[in-house]
Design a protein around this motif. Structure first.
Motif: not given
Length: 225
Positions: A43-46, A49-51, A27-30, A20-24
């Motif tokens: 960026a959402g995928f990275v 994975i990290v989070f 979306v914010l970056l786009m 959910a954090g990656g999707v958010l």
């Protein structure tokens, strides 16, 4: 079994939260950052994975059991045992050594113990000490017994002469000469070398009699010159 299921559930929940954090983030970056779809998705995928890895590790980390906590607390509270002084105990328990047989002459030596005292021979000690020589104070070259015969205890009937007329004689020096018995010019004129030494020794400024030629001056003044 229940423990494993709980661990799997927590891990799955951690990855879902991270997703959910990656999707958010994508979306914010786009939307706000004007990123393209591929850039935002990457960026959402990275972020996912990290989070997800961090949350999963924190949530699924095994906690110490109650038995482990109890043993650690007991180890901290228990005081360190103080070792007993083995050397002192061994020394106290060691048997005292007693002589099996008294030595010859031991009783006589014990009876004489404390009676003998070493004393230096008085004569040897006196010979070793050097004799102290008392330095005698040398008598002055002249004394009151050598007082010149020309000196008197007071002036003659006519009164004392004004000795200040002699060059080099002031009021204080005149008083000193009077106290020595010199009141008149003829007394100064008749002084011999020994008399001069006697008087000069009692003056504050030595050598003035001969330096200022008091005798020659007094002869002229005595003759009325």
């Amino acid at each position: 079994m229940d423990n494993n299921e709980g661990m799997i559930g927590m891990a799955l929940g951690s990855w879902l939260v991270a997703l959910a954090g990656g999707v958010l983030a994508a979306v914010l970056l786009m939307v706000l950052g004007d990123w393209g779809f591929m850039q935002g998705a990457f960026a959402g995928f990275v972020v996912w994975i990290v989070f997800g890895a961090i949350i999963s590790w924190i949530m699924t980390r095994p906690l110490p059991g109650p038995a482990t906590l109890s043993s650690d607390a007991a180890a901290q509270e228990a005081p360190a045992a103080t070792p007993a002084p083995a050397a002192t105990t061994a020394a106290a328990d060691a048997p005292k050594v007693q002589p099996s047989k008294r030595l010859a002459g031991e009783e006589e030596l014990a009876a004489r113990k404390g009676d003998w005292k070493y004393e230096k021979d008085a004569e040897a000690e006196a010979a070793a000490k050097p004799e102290k020589t008392v330095a005698k104070t040398a008598a002055p070259a002249t004394s009151d017994t050598d007082r010149p015969a020309a000196l008197t205890d007071g002036p003659r009937d006519g009164g004392a002469d004004d000795l200040k007329k002699i060059s080099g004689v002031g009021p204080k020096l005149e008083e000193t000469l009077n106290s020595l018995g010199i009141w008149h010019f003829d007394q100064v004129a008749s002084l011999t070398k020994d008399d001069i030494a006697w008087v000069d020794e009692r003056l504050r400024f030595k050598g003035r009699i001969e330096r200022d030629d008091w005798v020659g001056q007094a002869k002229k003044l005595a003759s009325g010159g």
